[in-house]
Design a protein around this motif. Structure first.
Motif, PDB file in Angstrom:
ATOM      1  N   TYR A 180      -5.957  -8.655   1.986  1.00 53.88           N
ATOM      2  CA  TYR A 180      -6.655  -7.544   2.631  1.00 53.88           C
ATOM      3  C   TYR A 180      -8.151  -7.632   2.360  1.00 53.88           C
ATOM      4  O   TYR A 180      -8.573  -7.966   1.244  1.00 53.88           O
ATOM      5  N   CYS A 232      -7.517  -3.469  11.468  1.00 45.14           N
ATOM      6  CA  CYS A 232      -7.241  -2.107  11.028  1.00 45.14           C
ATOM      7  C   CYS A 232      -8.523  -1.311  11.222  1.00 45.14           C
ATOM      8  O   CYS A 232      -9.430  -1.364  10.395  1.00 45.14           O
ATOM      9  N   LYS A 289      -5.254  -8.599   6.640  1.00 42.48           N
ATOM     10  CA  LYS A 289      -5.479  -7.262   7.212  1.00 42.48           C
ATOM     11  C   LYS A 289      -6.944  -6.930   6.966  1.00 42.48           C
ATOM     12  O   LYS A 289      -7.419  -6.986   5.828  1.00 42.48           O
ATOM     13  N   ARG A 331      -4.036  -1.860  14.465  1.00 40.16           N
ATOM     14  CA  ARG A 331      -3.625  -0.477  14.250  1.00 40.16           C
ATOM     15  C   ARG A 331      -4.068   0.357  15.439  1.00 40.16           C
ATOM     16  O   ARG A 331      -5.167   0.181  15.963  1.00 40.16           O
ATOM     17  N   ASP A 381      -3.871   6.618   9.406  1.00 41.05           N
ATOM     18  CA  ASP A 381      -2.809   6.203   8.484  1.00 41.05           C
ATOM     19  C   ASP A 381      -1.509   6.996   8.630  1.00 41.05           C
ATOM     20  O   ASP A 381      -1.513   8.207   8.860  1.00 41.05           O
ATOM     21  N   ASP A 439      -9.903  -4.253   7.382  1.00 37.02           N
ATOM     22  CA  ASP A 439      -9.963  -2.795   7.483  1.00 37.02           C
ATOM     23  C   ASP A 439     -11.415  -2.304   7.598  1.00 37.02           C
ATOM     24  O   ASP A 439     -12.242  -2.553   6.719  1.00 37.02           O
ATOM     25  N   TRP A 461       0.783  -1.238   0.000  1.00 37.20           N
ATOM     26  CA  TRP A 461       0.000   0.000   0.000  1.00 37.20           C
ATOM     27  C   TRP A 461       0.822   1.300   0.000  1.00 37.20           C
ATOM     28  O   TRP A 461       0.589   2.200  -0.803  1.00 37.20           O
ATOM     29  N   ASP A 500      -2.290  -5.395  -0.304  1.00 42.86           N
ATOM     30  CA  ASP A 500      -3.268  -4.542   0.373  1.00 42.86           C
ATOM     31  C   ASP A 500      -4.485  -4.386  -0.536  1.00 42.86           C
ATOM     32  O   ASP A 500      -4.761  -5.227  -1.394  1.00 42.86           O
ATOM     33  N   ASP A 501      -5.206  -3.323  -0.372  1.00 39.84           N
ATOM     34  CA  ASP A 501      -6.456  -3.081  -1.092  1.00 39.84           C
ATOM     35  C   ASP A 501      -6.238  -3.025  -2.616  1.00 39.84           C
ATOM     36  O   ASP A 501      -5.153  -2.695  -3.070  1.00 39.84           O
ATOM     37  N   CYS A 550     -11.719   0.343   1.804  1.00 38.23           N
ATOM     38  CA  CYS A 550     -11.458   1.794   1.801  1.00 38.23           C
ATOM     39  C   CYS A 550     -11.313   2.339   0.385  1.00 38.23           C
ATOM     40  O   CYS A 550     -11.671   3.478   0.119  1.00 38.23           O
ATOM     41  N   ALA A 551     -10.793   1.529  -0.519  1.00 32.71           N
ATOM     42  CA  ALA A 551     -10.621   1.998  -1.896  1.00 32.71           C
ATOM     43  C   ALA A 551     -11.860   1.697  -2.740  1.00 32.71           C
ATOM     44  O   ALA A 551     -11.836   1.867  -3.966  1.00 32.71           O
TER      45      ALA A 551
HETATM   46  C1  GLA Z   1      -6.919   2.368   4.931  1.00 35.30           C
HETATM   47  C2  GLA Z   1      -5.788   1.692   5.699  1.00 35.30           C
HETATM   48  C3  GLA Z   1      -4.533   1.719   4.873  1.00 35.30           C
HETATM   49  C4  GLA Z   1      -4.775   1.029   3.535  1.00 35.30           C
HETATM   50  C5  GLA Z   1      -5.950   1.648   2.821  1.00 35.30           C
HETATM   51  C6  GLA Z   1      -6.350   0.854   1.582  1.00 35.30           C
HETATM   52  O1  GLA Z   1      -6.702   3.730   4.750  1.00 35.30           O
HETATM   53  O2  GLA Z   1      -5.597   2.311   6.932  1.00 35.30           O
HETATM   54  O3  GLA Z   1      -3.464   1.106   5.558  1.00 35.30           O
HETATM   55  O4  GLA Z   1      -5.004  -0.339   3.768  1.00 35.30           O
HETATM   56  O5  GLA Z   1      -7.087   1.746   3.660  1.00 35.30           O
HETATM   57  O6  GLA Z   1      -7.473   1.365   0.948  1.00 35.30           O
END
Ligand code: GLA
Length: 402
Positions: free
Chosen positions: A116, A199, A150, A219, A223, A152, A42, A77-78, A124-125
């Protein structure tokens, strides 16, 4: 012919199994006994991560010596997620044509692979999350050979927490905890040891409840970004959380930004040093293919990694501050001690002459140690003057403290 000869062996084994006492289920494998180490896509690549890039990262982790230094998890990650089909099965998107093949490739390098998702309908994305498909997704991860998840929070807040319990903070928190518990149980039910990384940005004192539902790390903040002020703010927010860290369960001040953005060499070293003092997960987040030698030297500094990975698993803390200079220590196994003197100020040098008080650290008289950034032996005397540049750290390991 080969089949014919091997048949009796198979029969024998089956026969034996029939008379053997009922197999006990294997004890759960304990993961994350030291803070997880690896790389995550990420911080540098964000949505640009793809199959090719993850394979290249795995190759580089081996080629650069990072694997030998302890970096084992290669975490996607995402933005890998595609659409769910009529059976609810989540498919990968076109950037990841075959996740199982990718996991096999990463495993063939002696590494582990992470993925993720999140408890909401969307990540988140904005990609598909696991809401309503927790067991199905966990099983799929296990079938692929995933070793780390992970998870989130993101859209779960609006989609479930605030929509189901608009004016009831406590009820919202219960919904959140239940969602993490659900995935914790789903992962456990797969029988595969999978590191569970929470997260949700440290909400509702996550450190108090995450270990009970199988969380291996959580977490503690929002971020990280590759800027010193953000790194320092996150560092400061770890105070008071020391007691919650230990083998199998760690505070996570977020992934490393070492080698990213415009961080100076001192800032990169200080960031890495302080994450080691914090017993933080060490997940590099830089472009490994274009890693400068000085960044590789930081990430593979065995002495600093040994602080982070110390078997005692005790998170360090800030012992005292003198103006902008802060003194942190971490107790290590065998009675050793790590001492980090950080100049958190923005000036080139501290605004006043700084003297290190060993007495305040509970140390009596002159101590012999190793400066972990020069590799040289050092002698620490009480009230010794130290000049440390702004955003730099002096990191020492005292093997046998007096
Ligand atoms: C959040 C998490 C980041 C990352 C993004 C991905 O912001 O805290 O670490 O994983 O999402 O979209």
């Amino acid at each position: 012919m080969r089949l014919a000869t091997s048949l009796p062996v198979v029969a024998l084994v089956l026969n034996f199994a029939a008379f053997a006492p009922k197999a006990q289920s294997a004890p759960p494998q304990v993961v994350a006994q030291t803070p997880p180490m690896g790389w995550n896509s990420w911080n540098y690549f964000a949505a640009k991560v793809d199959d090719k890039g993850v394979r290249a990262a795995a190759d580089e982790i081996v080629a650069t010596g990072m694997k030998d230094a302890g970096y084992i998890y290669v975490n996607i990650d995402d933005t890998w997620e595609g659409e769910r089909d009529a059976n609810g099965v989540l498919h990968t998107n076109s950037k990841f044509p075959d996740m199982k093949a990718l996991a096999d490739y990463v495993h063939s390098k002696g590494l582990k692979i992470g993925i993720y998702s999140g408890p909401g309908p969307k990540t988140c994305a904005g990609y598909a999350g696991s809401l309503g498909h927790e067991e199905q997704d966990a099983k799929m991860y296990a079938d692929w050979g995933i070793d780390y998840l992970k998870y989130d929070l993101c859209s779960f807040r609006e989609a479930v927490m605030t929509s189901q319990a608009p004016d009831d903070k406590a009820a919202q928190m219960r919904l959140m905890i239940a969602a993490y518990d659900k995935m914790g149980k789903a992962l456990k039910a797969t029988g595969r040891p999978i590191v569970f990384s929470l997260c949700q940005y440290g909400w509702d004192a996550v450190w108090e409840w995450a270990p009970a539902l199988g969380g291996n790390l959580w977490r503690t903040t929002g971020d990280i970004t590759p800027r010193w002020d953000r790194i320092y703010a996150i560092l400061s927010q770890q105070e008071g959380l020391e007691a919650y860290a230990g083998p199998g369960h760690w505070n996570d001040p977020d992934m490393l930004e070492v080698g990213n953005g415009k961080l100076s060499l001192d800032e990169n070293r200080a960031h890495f040093s302080m994450w080691a003092i914090l017993a933080a997960p060490l997940l590099a987040g830089n472009d490994l293919l274009n890693m400068k030698p000085e960044i590789k030297a930081i990430l593979t500094n065995r002495d600093v990694i040994a602080i982070d990975q110390d078997a005692l698993g005790k998170q360090g803390s800030r012992i005292y501050s003198d103006g902008e200079v802060e003194v942190w220590t971490r107790q290590l196994s065998g009675g050793a001690l790590a001492v980090a003197v950080l100049n958190a100020g923005d000036n080139r040098y501290s605004t006043h002459p700084f003297h290190l008080s060993l007495a305040k650290l509970g140390l009596r008289g002159t101590q012999h140690g190793k400066d972990l950034w020069t590799g040289k032996d050092v002698e620490l005397t009480d009230d010794m003057p130290l000049e440390i540049a702004g955003h730099a750290v002096f990191l020492v390991r005292i093997a046998a403290r007096k």
